[in-house]
Design an enzyme around this catalytic site. Structure first.
Site, PDB file in Angstrom:
ATOM      1  N   ARG A 180      49.114  86.949  49.964  1.00  0.00           N
ATOM      2  CA  ARG A 180      48.390  86.564  48.538  1.00  0.00           C
ATOM      3  C   ARG A 180      46.965  86.398  48.609  1.00  0.00           C
ATOM      4  O   ARG A 180      46.156  86.617  47.738  1.00  0.00           O
ATOM      5  CB  ARG A 180      49.129  85.547  47.823  1.00  0.00           C
ATOM      6  CG  ARG A 180      50.731  85.995  47.670  1.00  0.00           C
ATOM      7  CD  ARG A 180      51.483  84.860  47.056  1.00  0.00           C
ATOM      8  NE  ARG A 180      51.751  83.688  47.891  1.00  0.00           N
ATOM      9  CZ  ARG A 180      52.815  83.665  48.820  1.00  0.00           C
ATOM     10  NH1 ARG A 180      53.835  84.607  48.826  1.00  0.00           N
ATOM     11  NH2 ARG A 180      53.068  82.835  49.797  1.00  0.00           N
ATOM     12  N   GLU A 238      57.027  73.124  60.165  1.00  0.00           N
ATOM     13  CA  GLU A 238      57.950  72.506  60.213  1.00  0.00           C
ATOM     14  C   GLU A 238      59.090  72.631  61.320  1.00  0.00           C
ATOM     15  O   GLU A 238      59.367  71.481  61.837  1.00  0.00           O
ATOM     16  CB  GLU A 238      58.648  72.307  58.674  1.00  0.00           C
ATOM     17  CG  GLU A 238      59.536  71.170  58.368  1.00  0.00           C
ATOM     18  CD  GLU A 238      60.151  70.943  57.185  1.00  0.00           C
ATOM     19  OE1 GLU A 238      59.909  72.109  56.359  1.00  0.00           O
ATOM     20  OE2 GLU A 238      60.689  70.211  56.807  1.00  0.00           O
TER      21      GLU A 238
HETATM   22  P1  AMP Z   1      50.114  75.722  54.601  1.00  0.00           P
HETATM   23  O1  AMP Z   1      49.835  76.135  55.917  1.00  0.00           O
HETATM   24  O2  AMP Z   1      51.155  74.338  54.801  1.00  0.00           O
HETATM   25  O3  AMP Z   1      49.026  75.147  53.839  1.00  0.00           O
HETATM   26  O4  AMP Z   1      50.697  76.728  53.985  1.00  0.00           O
HETATM   27  C1  AMP Z   1      49.887  77.847  53.300  1.00  0.00           C
HETATM   28  C2  AMP Z   1      50.626  78.984  53.089  1.00  0.00           C
HETATM   29  O5  AMP Z   1      52.160  78.938  52.928  1.00  0.00           O
HETATM   30  C3  AMP Z   1      49.980  79.760  52.320  1.00  0.00           C
HETATM   31  O6  AMP Z   1      49.811  81.185  52.607  1.00  0.00           O
HETATM   32  C4  AMP Z   1      50.944  79.682  51.045  1.00  0.00           C
HETATM   33  O7  AMP Z   1      51.036  80.803  50.417  1.00  0.00           O
HETATM   34  C5  AMP Z   1      52.225  79.419  51.589  1.00  0.00           C
HETATM   35  N1  AMP Z   1      53.064  78.261  51.025  1.00  0.00           N
HETATM   36  C6  AMP Z   1      53.367  76.933  51.530  1.00  0.00           C
HETATM   37  N2  AMP Z   1      53.750  76.349  50.625  1.00  0.00           N
HETATM   38  C7  AMP Z   1      54.145  77.068  49.415  1.00  0.00           C
HETATM   39  C8  AMP Z   1      54.788  76.651  48.192  1.00  0.00           C
HETATM   40  N3  AMP Z   1      55.371  75.642  47.775  1.00  0.00           N
HETATM   41  N4  AMP Z   1      54.796  77.807  47.133  1.00  0.00           N
HETATM   42  C9  AMP Z   1      54.229  79.047  47.445  1.00  0.00           C
HETATM   43  N5  AMP Z   1      53.303  79.126  48.698  1.00  0.00           N
HETATM   44  C10 AMP Z   1      53.479  78.228  49.872  1.00  0.00           C
END
Ligand code: AMP
Length: 179
Positions: free
Chosen positions: A64, A101
């Site tokens: 995205r 996780e």
């Molecule tokens: P992080 O590495 O934990 O910051 O996760 C970010 C990535 O995971 C991004 O590319 C987001 O599109 C996706 N992502 C993580 N959590 C969500 C959520 N609750 N809703 C939508 N996309 C998420």
């Protein structure tokens, strides 16, 4: 950005409970992308924020982030680099693993995607724990680029991604906080 605009953009994001697994509130940005006003207004906000920043490349995170990064790079007159998940890029890559996780994931950049000293804006749709963006920033630095900022449409503050990205300048347009 004023509160009314934040509220209007937020209203265009759909929340899907328990996707892709129980307990996750998935913030679905496709509903903002498909709204002509919403998509343009969100991109315009980021353009206004970075218009005078020295940026050579937008580094957009699969998938995205590509949508936002492509539009942003076009407005900011800079190149667009794709940070992809494992095994998708056809040429030689640099790879960075990061913790999920459960288990690990990894992100890749083409080795020749940056030239030394390139000033990079890293872009994704959403900041959660910050692990994906942090890994991308590490890759940029390994390729001798410089991270001038990290930009998102959505931030989930309770997951403390901003703390993880403390050494970088982080911009997010809207927040979902325990909703
Ligand atoms: P992080 O590495 O934990 O910051 O996760 C970010 C990535 O995971 C991004 O590319 C987001 O599109 C996706 N992502 C993580 N959590 C969500 C959520 N609750 N809703 C939508 N996309 C998420």
């Amino acid at each position: 950005m004023n509160e009314e605009l934040q509220h209007s953009l937020k209203a265009l994001i759909r929340t899907i409970p328990d996707f892709p697994k129980p307990g996750i509130q998935f913030r679905d940005i496709t509903t903002l992308f498909q709204d002509p006003w919403g998509f343009k207004r969100a991109v315009d906000e980021l353009v206004a924020h970075y218009r005078y920043a020295p940026i050579d490349k937008v580094v957009a995170i699969e998938s995205r982030g590509f949508v936002i990064g492509g539009a942003l790079a076009n407005y900011l007159n800079c190149g667009m680099v794709m940070a992809r998940k494992k095994g998708k890029l056809p040429f030689q890559v640099e790879r960075q693993e990061y913790q999920l996780e459960y288990g690990t994931d990894c992100i890749e950049l083409h080795r020749d995607a940056l030239v030394s000293g390139d000033r990079c804006l890293v872009v994704d749709d959403l900041l959660a724990t910050g692990g994906t963006c942090e890994a991308t920033c590490k890759l940029v630095e390994r390729l001798a680029g410089r991270v001038v900022g990290c930009a998102f449409i959505i931030e989930l503050p309770e997951l403390k991604g901003r703390r993880r990205l403390a050494q970088y300048d982080v911009k997010a347009l809207i927040r979902f906080d325990g909703e």
